[in-house]
Design a protein around this motif. Structure first.
Motif, PDB file in Angstrom:
ATOM      1  N   ALA A   1       7.031 -10.752  -1.826  1.00 14.79           N
ATOM      2  CA  ALA A   1       5.658 -10.636  -1.780  1.00 14.79           C
ATOM      3  C   ALA A   1       4.760 -11.796  -1.610  1.00 14.79           C
ATOM      4  CB  ALA A   1       5.078 -10.108  -3.169  1.00 14.79           C
ATOM      5  N   ALA A   2       3.457 -11.403  -0.787  1.00 20.83           N
ATOM      6  CA  ALA A   2       2.479 -12.608  -0.592  1.00 20.83           C
ATOM      7  C   ALA A   2       1.191 -11.871  -0.594  1.00 20.83           C
ATOM      8  CB  ALA A   2       2.952 -12.969   0.740  1.00 20.83           C
TER       9      ALA A   2
ATOM     10  N   PHE B   1       6.041  -0.132  -2.653  1.00 23.71           N
ATOM     11  CA  PHE B   1       6.590   0.097  -3.810  1.00 23.71           C
ATOM     12  C   PHE B   1       8.017   0.642  -3.630  1.00 23.71           C
ATOM     13  CE2 PHE B   1       2.011   0.349  -4.856  1.00 23.71           C
ATOM     14  CZ  PHE B   1       2.203  -0.670  -6.067  1.00 23.71           C
ATOM     15  N   GLY B   2       8.844   0.139  -2.874  1.00 22.71           N
ATOM     16  CA  GLY B   2      10.370   0.415  -2.507  1.00 22.71           C
ATOM     17  C   GLY B   2      10.372   1.369  -1.286  1.00 22.71           C
ATOM     18  N   SER B   3       9.387   2.145  -1.074  1.00 21.26           N
ATOM     19  CA  SER B   3       9.247   3.158   0.031  1.00 21.26           C
ATOM     20  C   SER B   3       9.404   2.745   1.413  1.00 21.26           C
ATOM     21  CB  SER B   3       8.285   4.093   0.050  1.00 21.26           C
ATOM     22  OG  SER B   3       8.381   4.768  -1.310  1.00 21.26           O
ATOM     23  N   THR B   4      10.177   3.357   2.101  1.00 21.97           N
ATOM     24  CA  THR B   4      10.364   2.765   3.788  1.00 21.97           C
ATOM     25  C   THR B   4       8.974   3.041   4.414  1.00 21.97           C
ATOM     26  OG1 THR B   4      11.238   4.945   4.325  1.00 21.97           O
ATOM     27  CG2 THR B   4      12.734   3.164   3.555  1.00 21.97           C
ATOM     28  N   PRO B   5       8.763   2.634   5.596  1.00 23.76           N
ATOM     29  CA  PRO B   5       7.651   3.294   6.440  1.00 23.76           C
ATOM     30  C   PRO B   5       7.651   4.677   6.591  1.00 23.76           C
ATOM     31  CG  PRO B   5       8.745   1.078   7.274  1.00 23.76           C
ATOM     32  CD  PRO B   5       9.803   1.456   6.350  1.00 23.76           C
TER      33      PRO B   5
ATOM     34  N   GLY C   1      -0.817  -7.595   0.770  1.00 26.80           N
ATOM     35  CA  GLY C   1      -1.634  -6.587   0.260  1.00 26.80           C
ATOM     36  C   GLY C   1      -0.668  -5.821  -0.776  1.00 26.80           C
ATOM     37  N   GLU C   2      -0.994  -4.496  -0.961  1.00 26.57           N
ATOM     38  CA  GLU C   2       0.039  -3.461  -1.858  1.00 26.57           C
ATOM     39  C   GLU C   2       1.464  -3.756  -1.281  1.00 26.57           C
ATOM     40  OE1 GLU C   2      -1.796   0.215  -2.344  1.00 26.57           O
ATOM     41  OE2 GLU C   2      -2.724  -0.463  -4.030  1.00 26.57           O
ATOM     42  N   LYS C   3       1.675  -4.034   0.006  1.00 25.34           N
ATOM     43  CA  LYS C   3       2.959  -3.627   0.433  1.00 25.34           C
ATOM     44  C   LYS C   3       3.807  -4.968   0.228  1.00 25.34           C
ATOM     45  CE  LYS C   3       1.772  -0.073   3.794  1.00 25.34           C
ATOM     46  NZ  LYS C   3       1.658   0.458   5.289  1.00 25.34           N
ATOM     47  N   GLN C   4       5.161  -4.872   0.561  1.00 33.15           N
ATOM     48  CA  GLN C   4       6.010  -6.036   0.671  1.00 33.15           C
ATOM     49  C   GLN C   4       6.934  -5.786   1.627  1.00 33.15           C
ATOM     50  OE1 GLN C   4       6.440  -3.173  -1.983  1.00 33.15           O
ATOM     51  NE2 GLN C   4       4.697  -3.966  -3.061  1.00 33.15           N
ATOM     52  N   HIS C   5       7.696  -6.971   1.784  1.00 33.86           N
ATOM     53  CA  HIS C   5       8.769  -7.123   2.990  1.00 33.86           C
ATOM     54  C   HIS C   5      10.047  -7.282   2.224  1.00 33.86           C
ATOM     55  CE1 HIS C   5       5.988  -9.313   6.172  1.00 33.86           C
ATOM     56  NE2 HIS C   5       5.549  -8.027   5.767  1.00 33.86           N
TER      57      HIS C   5
END
Length: 494
Positions: free
Chosen positions: A120-121, A148-152, A125-129
Protein backbone atom coordinates in the motif's frame (compact mmCIF):
# COMPACT_ATOMS: atom_id res chain seq x y z
CA UNK A 1 -99.30 21.87 -23.73
CA UNK A 2 -95.84 23.39 -23.76
CA UNK A 3 -95.29 27.00 -23.05
CA UNK A 4 -92.70 29.29 -24.49
CA UNK A 5 -89.83 30.61 -22.49
CA UNK A 6 -90.38 33.88 -20.74
CA UNK A 7 -88.67 36.87 -22.29
CA UNK A 8 -85.27 37.66 -20.78
CA UNK A 9 -84.71 34.17 -19.53
CA UNK A 10 -82.29 31.61 -20.87
CA UNK A 11 -82.24 27.87 -20.78
CA UNK A 12 -80.19 26.66 -17.83
CA UNK A 13 -77.07 24.68 -18.69
CA UNK A 14 -76.88 21.08 -17.69
CA UNK A 15 -74.56 20.27 -14.82
CA UNK A 16 -71.26 18.72 -15.84
CA UNK A 17 -71.21 14.97 -15.59
CA UNK A 18 -69.99 13.61 -12.31
CA UNK A 19 -66.77 11.69 -12.13
CA UNK A 20 -67.23 8.03 -12.89
CA UNK A 21 -67.77 5.94 -9.77
CA UNK A 22 -64.72 4.40 -8.20
CA UNK A 23 -64.79 0.92 -9.62
CA UNK A 24 -61.35 -0.65 -9.70
CA UNK A 25 -60.98 -2.90 -12.69
CA UNK A 26 -59.67 -6.46 -12.62
CA UNK A 27 -58.72 -6.22 -8.96
CA UNK A 28 -61.74 -7.83 -7.33
CA UNK A 29 -61.40 -5.47 -4.38
CA UNK A 30 -59.90 -2.04 -3.68
CA UNK A 31 -56.77 -3.68 -2.26
CA UNK A 32 -56.43 -6.00 -5.24
CA UNK A 33 -56.91 -3.12 -7.68
CA UNK A 34 -54.32 -0.98 -5.90
CA UNK A 35 -51.82 -3.85 -5.76
CA UNK A 36 -52.41 -4.64 -9.44
CA UNK A 37 -51.83 -1.03 -10.47
CA UNK A 38 -48.69 -0.77 -8.30
CA UNK A 39 -47.32 -4.06 -9.65
CA UNK A 40 -48.04 -2.99 -13.21
CA UNK A 41 -46.36 0.41 -13.03
CA UNK A 42 -43.46 -0.82 -10.91
CA UNK A 43 -42.88 -3.59 -13.42
CA UNK A 44 -43.03 -1.30 -16.42
CA UNK A 45 -40.92 1.52 -14.98
CA UNK A 46 -38.44 -0.33 -12.76
CA UNK A 47 -37.95 -3.40 -14.96
CA UNK A 48 -35.28 -1.70 -17.14
CA UNK A 49 -33.16 -1.17 -14.02
CA UNK A 50 -33.73 -4.79 -13.02
CA UNK A 51 -32.68 -5.95 -16.49
CA UNK A 52 -29.39 -4.10 -16.18
CA UNK A 53 -28.84 -5.43 -12.65
CA UNK A 54 -29.59 -8.98 -13.78
CA UNK A 55 -27.28 -8.81 -16.80
CA UNK A 56 -24.38 -7.28 -14.89
CA UNK A 57 -24.95 -9.65 -11.97
CA UNK A 58 -24.94 -12.58 -14.39
CA UNK A 59 -21.59 -11.39 -15.71
CA UNK A 60 -20.21 -11.13 -12.17
CA UNK A 61 -21.10 -14.75 -11.37
CA UNK A 62 -18.28 -15.95 -13.64
CA UNK A 63 -15.65 -13.64 -12.08
CA UNK A 64 -13.67 -16.52 -10.47
CA UNK A 65 -13.45 -18.31 -13.81
CA UNK A 66 -12.40 -15.10 -15.55
CA UNK A 67 -9.66 -14.63 -12.95
CA UNK A 68 -8.47 -18.16 -13.54
CA UNK A 69 -8.19 -17.60 -17.29
CA UNK A 70 -6.54 -14.17 -17.11
CA UNK A 71 -4.38 -14.47 -14.00
CA UNK A 72 -4.06 -18.18 -13.29
CA UNK A 73 -0.32 -18.18 -14.03
CA UNK A 74 0.19 -15.60 -11.28
CA UNK A 75 -2.34 -16.70 -8.68
CA UNK A 76 -1.54 -20.43 -8.73
CA UNK A 77 1.69 -22.44 -8.84
CA UNK A 78 2.57 -24.95 -11.51
CA UNK A 79 4.03 -27.50 -9.08
CA UNK A 80 3.11 -28.03 -5.42
CA UNK A 81 6.14 -28.57 -3.20
CA UNK A 82 6.48 -30.56 -0.01
CA UNK A 83 6.67 -27.64 2.41
CA UNK A 84 6.35 -23.87 2.01
CA UNK A 85 9.37 -21.72 2.66
CA UNK A 86 9.35 -19.29 5.62
CA UNK A 87 7.02 -16.37 5.05
CA UNK A 88 9.97 -14.04 5.65
CA UNK A 89 11.72 -15.38 2.54
CA UNK A 90 8.61 -14.89 0.45
CA UNK A 91 8.05 -11.34 1.71
CA UNK A 92 11.72 -10.54 1.02
CA UNK A 93 11.36 -11.78 -2.57
CA UNK A 94 8.25 -9.65 -3.03
CA UNK A 95 10.04 -6.60 -1.62
CA UNK A 96 12.90 -7.04 -4.05
CA UNK A 97 10.46 -7.17 -6.96
CA UNK A 98 8.33 -4.30 -5.63
CA UNK A 99 10.41 -1.90 -3.51
CA UNK A 100 7.74 0.82 -3.54
CA UNK A 101 5.17 1.16 -0.78
CA UNK A 102 4.88 -0.71 2.50
CA UNK A 103 3.62 -4.21 3.21
CA UNK A 104 -0.06 -3.94 4.15
CA UNK A 105 -0.88 -7.64 4.46
CA UNK A 106 0.28 -11.12 3.52
CA UNK A 107 -1.81 -14.18 2.69
CA UNK A 108 0.51 -17.21 2.89
CA UNK A 109 -0.06 -19.63 0.04
CA UNK A 110 -1.07 -23.25 0.54
CA UNK A 111 -1.68 -26.06 -1.89
CA UNK A 112 -1.57 -24.64 -5.40
CA UNK A 113 -2.32 -21.07 -4.26
CA UNK A 114 0.44 -18.47 -4.47
CA UNK A 115 1.33 -16.26 -1.53
CA UNK A 116 -0.11 -12.76 -1.86
CA UNK A 117 2.00 -9.89 -0.56
CA UNK A 118 -0.02 -6.68 -0.65
CA UNK A 119 1.70 -3.29 -0.81
CA UNK A 120 0.00 0.00 0.00
CA UNK A 121 1.03 3.60 -0.59
CA UNK A 122 -0.83 6.93 -0.49
CA UNK A 123 -0.49 7.35 -4.24
CA UNK A 124 -2.38 4.08 -4.82
CA UNK A 125 -5.53 5.49 -3.24
CA UNK A 126 -8.03 2.76 -2.33
CA UNK A 127 -6.16 0.22 -4.46
CA UNK A 128 -3.08 -1.82 -3.68
CA UNK A 129 -0.34 -3.64 -5.53
CA UNK A 130 -0.35 -7.39 -4.93
CA UNK A 131 2.75 -9.45 -5.64
CA UNK A 132 2.23 -13.20 -6.14
CA UNK A 133 5.02 -15.44 -4.87
CA UNK A 134 5.50 -19.21 -5.24
CA UNK A 135 5.48 -20.36 -1.58
CA UNK A 136 7.75 -23.34 -2.35
CA UNK A 137 10.48 -21.52 -4.30
CA UNK A 138 9.97 -17.82 -3.38
CA UNK A 139 9.86 -17.06 -7.09
CA UNK A 140 7.86 -13.94 -7.92
CA UNK A 141 5.17 -14.89 -10.47
CA UNK A 142 3.85 -11.41 -11.17
CA UNK A 143 1.86 -8.58 -9.70
CA UNK A 144 -1.56 -6.95 -10.13
CA UNK A 145 -3.27 -3.77 -9.06
CA UNK A 146 -5.99 -5.01 -6.72
CA UNK A 147 -8.91 -3.51 -4.82
CA UNK A 148 -9.48 -5.08 -1.39
CA UNK A 149 -8.07 -8.31 -2.75
CA UNK A 150 -10.03 -8.30 -6.01
CA UNK A 151 -8.23 -8.61 -9.32
CA UNK A 152 -8.63 -5.95 -12.04
CA UNK A 153 -11.18 -8.11 -13.90
CA UNK A 154 -13.27 -8.80 -10.81
CA UNK A 155 -13.06 -5.14 -9.82
CA UNK A 156 -14.26 -4.11 -13.29
CA UNK A 157 -17.20 -6.54 -13.16
CA UNK A 158 -18.05 -5.45 -9.61
CA UNK A 159 -18.08 -1.78 -10.59
CA UNK A 160 -20.22 -2.61 -13.62
CA UNK A 161 -22.80 -4.31 -11.43
CA UNK A 162 -22.78 -1.72 -8.66
CA UNK A 163 -22.58 1.57 -10.55
CA UNK A 164 -22.12 0.95 -14.31
CA UNK A 165 -18.69 2.62 -13.99
CA UNK A 166 -20.44 5.92 -13.32
CA UNK A 167 -19.19 6.37 -9.76
CA UNK A 168 -21.50 7.60 -7.02
CA UNK A 169 -24.21 8.63 -9.48
CA UNK A 170 -24.33 5.15 -10.95
CA UNK A 171 -24.98 3.56 -7.56
CA UNK A 172 -28.50 4.98 -7.67
CA UNK A 173 -29.54 2.55 -10.39
CA UNK A 174 -28.68 -0.58 -8.37
CA UNK A 175 -30.22 0.80 -5.18
CA UNK A 176 -33.41 1.70 -7.03
CA UNK A 177 -33.61 -1.82 -8.48
CA UNK A 178 -33.02 -3.46 -5.08
CA UNK A 179 -35.49 -1.12 -3.36
CA UNK A 180 -38.35 -2.13 -5.66
CA UNK A 181 -37.44 -5.76 -6.33
CA UNK A 182 -38.94 -7.12 -3.12
CA UNK A 183 -42.14 -5.09 -3.61
CA UNK A 184 -42.58 -6.39 -7.14
CA UNK A 185 -41.84 -9.99 -6.12
CA UNK A 186 -44.18 -10.08 -3.12
CA UNK A 187 -46.90 -8.16 -4.96
CA UNK A 188 -46.77 -10.63 -7.83
CA UNK A 189 -47.12 -13.61 -5.50
CA UNK A 190 -50.13 -12.06 -3.76
CA UNK A 191 -51.82 -11.23 -7.06
CA UNK A 192 -51.29 -14.70 -8.45
CA UNK A 193 -52.57 -16.34 -5.27
CA UNK A 194 -55.71 -14.20 -5.29
CA UNK A 195 -56.35 -15.02 -8.93
CA UNK A 196 -55.88 -18.77 -8.50
CA UNK A 197 -57.91 -18.88 -5.27
CA UNK A 198 -60.82 -17.16 -6.98
CA UNK A 199 -60.86 -19.54 -9.93
CA UNK A 200 -59.89 -22.99 -8.70
CA UNK A 201 -60.10 -25.41 -5.80
CA UNK A 202 -57.38 -25.20 -3.17
CA UNK A 203 -55.37 -28.20 -4.42
CA UNK A 204 -55.35 -26.89 -7.96
CA UNK A 205 -54.41 -23.48 -6.64
CA UNK A 206 -51.25 -24.78 -5.01
CA UNK A 207 -50.43 -26.89 -8.05
CA UNK A 208 -50.70 -23.98 -10.45
CA UNK A 209 -48.68 -21.77 -8.14
CA UNK A 210 -45.76 -24.12 -8.78
CA UNK A 211 -46.55 -25.41 -12.29
CA UNK A 212 -47.79 -23.20 -15.15
CA UNK A 213 -51.35 -23.86 -16.30
CA UNK A 214 -50.70 -25.27 -19.76
CA UNK A 215 -54.43 -25.71 -20.34
CA UNK A 216 -54.82 -21.94 -20.56
CA UNK A 217 -55.53 -20.55 -23.99
CA UNK A 218 -52.66 -19.15 -25.97
CA UNK A 219 -52.08 -15.48 -25.54
CA UNK A 220 -51.98 -13.34 -22.45
CA UNK A 221 -53.29 -16.07 -20.14
CA UNK A 222 -50.60 -18.54 -21.16
CA UNK A 223 -47.91 -15.87 -20.83
CA UNK A 224 -49.28 -14.84 -17.44
CA UNK A 225 -49.04 -18.44 -16.27
CA UNK A 226 -45.33 -18.67 -17.10
CA UNK A 227 -44.65 -15.17 -15.73
CA UNK A 228 -46.37 -15.82 -12.41
CA UNK A 229 -45.25 -19.42 -11.83
CA UNK A 230 -41.58 -18.68 -12.45
CA UNK A 231 -41.92 -15.58 -10.30
CA UNK A 232 -43.20 -17.74 -7.42
CA UNK A 233 -40.23 -20.07 -7.77
CA UNK A 234 -37.82 -17.13 -7.74
CA UNK A 235 -39.44 -15.20 -4.88
CA UNK A 236 -37.19 -16.35 -2.03
CA UNK A 237 -34.05 -15.78 -4.08
CA UNK A 238 -35.21 -12.36 -5.27
CA UNK A 239 -36.04 -11.30 -1.73
CA UNK A 240 -32.56 -12.40 -0.67
CA UNK A 241 -30.89 -10.44 -3.48
CA UNK A 242 -32.95 -7.36 -2.65
CA UNK A 243 -32.16 -7.48 1.08
CA UNK A 244 -28.44 -8.18 0.71
CA UNK A 245 -28.07 -5.67 -2.11
CA UNK A 246 -29.60 -2.96 0.04
CA UNK A 247 -27.24 -3.61 2.96
CA UNK A 248 -24.32 -1.98 1.16
CA UNK A 249 -26.24 0.50 -1.00
CA UNK A 250 -25.64 4.22 -0.57
CA UNK A 251 -28.73 5.46 1.28
CA UNK A 252 -30.57 2.35 2.47
CA UNK A 253 -27.21 0.83 3.39
CA UNK A 254 -26.40 3.84 5.55
CA UNK A 255 -29.72 3.41 7.37
CA UNK A 256 -29.01 -0.29 7.79
CA UNK A 257 -25.60 0.51 9.25
CA UNK A 258 -27.14 3.02 11.63
CA UNK A 259 -29.58 0.33 12.74
CA UNK A 260 -26.75 -2.08 13.44
CA UNK A 261 -24.98 0.60 15.46
CA UNK A 262 -28.07 1.36 17.51
CA UNK A 263 -28.55 -2.35 18.24
CA UNK A 264 -24.82 -2.86 18.90
CA UNK A 265 -24.99 -5.62 16.30
CA UNK A 266 -21.81 -5.05 14.32
CA UNK A 267 -18.84 -7.39 14.34
CA UNK A 268 -16.83 -6.66 17.48
CA UNK A 269 -13.62 -4.69 17.12
CA UNK A 270 -10.33 -6.43 17.78
CA UNK A 271 -8.14 -4.53 20.22
CA UNK A 272 -4.56 -4.09 19.00
CA UNK A 273 -3.38 -2.24 22.08
CA UNK A 274 -0.21 -3.73 23.57
CA UNK A 275 -0.30 -4.12 27.34
CA UNK A 276 1.91 -5.88 29.82
CA UNK A 277 1.91 -9.68 29.36
CA UNK A 278 3.03 -12.54 31.62
CA UNK A 279 6.18 -12.85 29.51
CA UNK A 280 7.22 -9.29 30.16
CA UNK A 281 6.29 -5.69 29.45
CA UNK A 282 5.12 -4.77 26.01
CA UNK A 283 7.59 -3.04 23.75
CA UNK A 284 6.08 0.32 22.87
CA UNK A 285 9.11 2.10 21.51
CA UNK A 286 8.01 1.63 17.91
CA UNK A 287 10.95 -0.64 17.10
CA UNK A 288 11.18 -3.05 14.22
CA UNK A 289 9.37 -5.90 15.96
CA UNK A 290 6.20 -3.85 16.01
CA UNK A 291 6.36 -2.90 12.38
CA UNK A 292 5.80 0.54 10.99
CA UNK A 293 3.00 2.65 9.66
CA UNK A 294 1.56 2.14 6.21
CA UNK A 295 3.34 5.26 5.01
CA UNK A 296 6.40 3.35 3.90
CA UNK A 297 8.11 2.18 7.09
CA UNK A 298 10.05 -1.12 7.15
CA UNK A 299 8.59 -4.20 8.79
CA UNK A 300 10.92 -6.93 10.03
CA UNK A 301 10.26 -9.90 7.74
CA UNK A 302 10.97 -12.47 10.43
CA UNK A 303 8.04 -11.11 12.43
CA UNK A 304 5.62 -12.61 9.89
CA UNK A 305 6.69 -16.14 10.83
CA UNK A 306 6.51 -15.48 14.58
CA UNK A 307 3.04 -13.96 14.25
CA UNK A 308 1.81 -16.77 11.99
CA UNK A 309 3.12 -19.44 14.37
CA UNK A 310 1.35 -17.77 17.30
CA UNK A 311 -1.92 -17.62 15.35
CA UNK A 312 -1.71 -21.27 14.31
CA UNK A 313 -1.03 -22.25 17.90
CA UNK A 314 -4.12 -20.26 18.90
CA UNK A 315 -6.23 -22.39 16.55
CA UNK A 316 -6.50 -20.25 13.39
CA UNK A 317 -6.41 -22.89 10.68
CA UNK A 318 -6.88 -22.57 6.94
CA UNK A 319 -6.15 -19.49 4.84
CA UNK A 320 -5.29 -16.42 6.89
CA UNK A 321 -4.22 -12.83 6.33
CA UNK A 322 -1.39 -11.33 8.36
CA UNK A 323 -1.46 -7.54 8.72
CA UNK A 324 1.23 -5.38 10.35
CA UNK A 325 -0.13 -2.52 12.44
CA UNK A 326 -1.03 0.77 10.81
CA UNK A 327 0.73 2.57 13.66
CA UNK A 328 3.91 1.60 15.50
CA UNK A 329 3.51 0.22 18.99
CA UNK A 330 0.39 -1.83 18.18
CA UNK A 331 -0.23 -5.55 17.83
CA UNK A 332 -0.31 -7.35 14.52
CA UNK A 333 -3.56 -9.00 13.41
CA UNK A 334 -4.17 -12.41 11.87
CA UNK A 335 -7.60 -13.03 10.31
CA UNK A 336 -9.08 -16.18 8.85
CA UNK A 337 -10.24 -15.43 5.29
CA UNK A 338 -12.07 -18.62 4.34
CA UNK A 339 -15.37 -17.30 2.97
CA UNK A 340 -16.76 -20.66 1.84
CA UNK A 341 -19.24 -22.52 4.03
CA UNK A 342 -18.57 -23.17 6.86
CA UNK A 343 -16.86 -19.82 7.01
CA UNK A 344 -13.80 -19.19 9.18
CA UNK A 345 -13.48 -15.58 10.30
CA UNK A 346 -11.76 -15.77 13.69
CA UNK A 347 -9.19 -13.04 14.45
CA UNK A 348 -6.32 -12.64 16.89
CA UNK A 349 -3.98 -9.81 17.80
CA UNK A 350 -0.38 -10.84 18.33
CA UNK A 351 2.60 -9.10 19.93
CA UNK A 352 5.39 -9.96 17.49
CA UNK A 353 8.12 -9.36 20.06
CA UNK A 354 6.86 -12.13 22.35
CA UNK A 355 4.66 -14.14 19.92
CA UNK A 356 1.83 -13.71 22.42
CA UNK A 357 -1.85 -13.45 21.55
CA UNK A 358 -3.07 -10.23 23.17
CA UNK A 359 -6.71 -10.26 22.01
CA UNK A 360 -9.13 -12.52 20.20
CA UNK A 361 -12.47 -12.25 18.35
CA UNK A 362 -14.26 -15.40 17.21
CA UNK A 363 -16.94 -15.49 14.55
CA UNK A 364 -19.08 -17.63 16.86
CA UNK A 365 -19.30 -14.72 19.29
CA UNK A 366 -20.49 -12.17 16.74
CA UNK A 367 -24.03 -10.78 17.11
CA UNK A 368 -26.60 -12.65 15.03
CA UNK A 369 -27.26 -9.71 12.70
CA UNK A 370 -23.54 -9.28 12.07
CA UNK A 371 -23.27 -12.97 11.18
CA UNK A 372 -26.28 -12.87 8.87
CA UNK A 373 -25.06 -9.71 7.18
CA UNK A 374 -21.60 -11.14 6.57
CA UNK A 375 -22.90 -14.47 5.28
CA UNK A 376 -25.49 -12.74 3.11
CA UNK A 377 -22.88 -10.57 1.43
CA UNK A 378 -20.68 -13.58 0.68
CA UNK A 379 -23.66 -15.44 -0.79
CA UNK A 380 -24.64 -12.39 -2.86
CA UNK A 381 -21.09 -12.32 -4.23
CA UNK A 382 -21.27 -16.00 -5.14
CA UNK A 383 -18.48 -17.31 -2.89
CA UNK A 384 -20.28 -18.77 0.14
CA UNK A 385 -21.07 -22.15 -1.44
CA UNK A 386 -18.50 -22.12 -4.22
CA UNK A 387 -19.60 -23.09 -7.76
CA UNK A 388 -23.09 -24.07 -6.51
CA UNK A 389 -23.53 -20.49 -5.28
CA UNK A 390 -22.49 -19.19 -8.70
CA UNK A 391 -24.96 -21.47 -10.48
CA UNK A 392 -27.83 -20.42 -8.20
CA UNK A 393 -27.12 -16.73 -8.77
CA UNK A 394 -26.89 -17.27 -12.53
CA UNK A 395 -30.23 -19.13 -12.46
CA UNK A 396 -31.82 -16.27 -10.50
CA UNK A 397 -30.53 -13.70 -12.98
CA UNK A 398 -31.75 -15.67 -16.01
CA UNK A 399 -35.09 -16.36 -14.36
CA UNK A 400 -35.59 -12.70 -13.54
CA UNK A 401 -34.88 -11.78 -17.15
CA UNK A 402 -37.49 -14.29 -18.34
CA UNK A 403 -40.09 -12.96 -15.90
CA UNK A 404 -39.47 -9.40 -17.10
CA UNK A 405 -39.69 -10.38 -20.78
CA UNK A 406 -42.99 -12.20 -20.16
CA UNK A 407 -44.28 -9.20 -18.23
CA UNK A 408 -43.64 -6.87 -21.14
CA UNK A 409 -45.10 -9.46 -23.52
CA UNK A 410 -48.33 -9.49 -21.52
CA UNK A 411 -48.45 -5.70 -21.77
CA UNK A 412 -48.11 -5.98 -25.54
CA UNK A 413 -50.60 -8.87 -25.86
CA UNK A 414 -53.27 -6.85 -24.03
CA UNK A 415 -53.06 -4.00 -26.53
CA UNK A 416 -56.27 -3.02 -28.38
CA UNK A 417 -56.26 -4.39 -31.93
CA UNK A 418 -59.51 -2.97 -33.32
CA UNK A 419 -59.04 -0.67 -36.28
CA UNK A 420 -60.47 2.30 -34.40
CA UNK A 421 -58.65 1.56 -31.14
CA UNK A 422 -55.17 0.38 -32.09
CA UNK A 423 -52.41 0.93 -29.51
CA UNK A 424 -48.83 -0.17 -28.98
CA UNK A 425 -49.53 -1.66 -25.53
CA UNK A 426 -52.33 -2.53 -23.18
CA UNK A 427 -54.05 -0.01 -20.99
CA UNK A 428 -52.96 0.22 -17.36
CA UNK A 429 -55.24 -0.93 -14.53
CA UNK A 430 -57.86 1.63 -13.53
CA UNK A 431 -57.32 4.25 -10.86
CA UNK A 432 -59.37 4.54 -7.71
CA UNK A 433 -57.87 1.83 -5.54
CA UNK A 434 -56.59 4.17 -2.83
CA UNK A 435 -59.83 6.17 -2.54
CA UNK A 436 -61.86 2.98 -2.28
CA UNK A 437 -59.83 1.51 0.59
CA UNK A 438 -61.44 1.41 4.06
CA UNK A 439 -60.32 4.14 6.42
CA UNK A 440 -58.60 1.72 8.79
CA UNK A 441 -56.42 0.38 5.98
CA UNK A 442 -55.28 3.91 5.19
CA UNK A 443 -54.71 4.58 8.89
CA UNK A 444 -52.26 1.68 9.05
CA UNK A 445 -50.93 1.69 5.49
CA UNK A 446 -49.92 5.34 5.13
CA UNK A 447 -47.60 5.44 8.20
CA UNK A 448 -46.18 2.03 7.28
CA UNK A 449 -45.45 3.15 3.72
CA UNK A 450 -43.87 6.35 5.03
CA UNK A 451 -41.63 4.33 7.35
CA UNK A 452 -40.52 2.07 4.51
CA UNK A 453 -39.90 5.12 2.34
CA UNK A 454 -37.72 6.62 5.06
CA UNK A 455 -35.70 3.40 5.43
CA UNK A 456 -35.42 2.99 1.65
CA UNK A 457 -35.14 6.58 0.40
CA UNK A 458 -35.02 5.82 -3.32
CA UNK A 459 -38.17 3.73 -3.02
CA UNK A 460 -39.90 6.50 -1.07
CA UNK A 461 -38.91 9.25 -3.50
CA UNK A 462 -39.87 7.31 -6.63
CA UNK A 463 -43.18 6.22 -5.09
CA UNK A 464 -43.97 9.82 -4.14
CA UNK A 465 -43.08 10.98 -7.64
CA UNK A 466 -45.32 8.32 -9.17
CA UNK A 467 -48.27 9.25 -6.94
CA UNK A 468 -47.81 12.94 -7.73
CA UNK A 469 -47.62 12.40 -11.48
CA UNK A 470 -50.51 9.94 -11.43
CA UNK A 471 -52.66 12.42 -9.50
CA UNK A 472 -51.87 15.23 -11.93
CA UNK A 473 -52.54 13.04 -14.96
CA UNK A 474 -55.82 11.80 -13.46
CA UNK A 475 -56.99 15.34 -12.71
CA UNK A 476 -56.14 16.44 -16.26
CA UNK A 477 -58.05 13.48 -17.70
CA UNK A 478 -61.14 14.33 -15.64
CA UNK A 479 -61.03 17.95 -16.86
CA UNK A 480 -60.82 16.78 -20.46
CA UNK A 481 -63.82 14.49 -20.01
CA UNK A 482 -65.88 17.29 -18.50
CA UNK A 483 -64.94 19.71 -21.28
CA UNK A 484 -65.79 17.19 -23.96
CA UNK A 485 -69.12 16.14 -22.46
CA UNK A 486 -72.11 17.40 -24.57
CA UNK A 487 -74.69 19.67 -22.95
CA UNK A 488 -77.98 17.82 -22.59
CA UNK A 489 -81.06 19.79 -23.81
CA UNK A 490 -83.55 20.82 -21.15
CA UNK A 491 -87.15 20.03 -22.06
CA UNK A 492 -89.54 22.96 -22.05
CA UNK A 493 -91.91 23.25 -19.14
CA UNK A 494 -95.55 22.55 -19.31
Amino acid sequence: MSVTELPGTSRPEAAPPADPPIRPARGGSPFGALLLRLHFYAGVLVAPFLVVAALTGLAYTVAPQVDGVLYGDRMTVAEVGERPLPVADQVGAARNAHPEGSVASVQPGAGDQATRVVFAAPEYGEKQHTVYVDPYTARVQGQLTTWFGSTPATTWLDDLHRNLHLGVVGRHYSELAASWLWIIALGGVVLWWRRRRASRASRATVRHLLVPDLSAARGVRRTRGWHATLGVWLTVGLLFLSATGLTWSRYAGANFGAGLDSLDARAPLLSTALTATPNGPADTDGGGHHGASGAGGVVESAAFDRVLTAARTAGLAGPVEIAPPAEPGSAWTVTQVDNTWPVAKDRVAVDPATATVTARSDFADWPLLAKLSGLGIQAHMGVLFGPINQLLLAALALGLLCVIVWGYRMWWQRRPTRTDRRALAGTPPARGGIRALPWWVLLVGVPLTAAIGWALPLFGLTLLAFLTIDTVVGAAARRRRRAAAPISPVPAGR
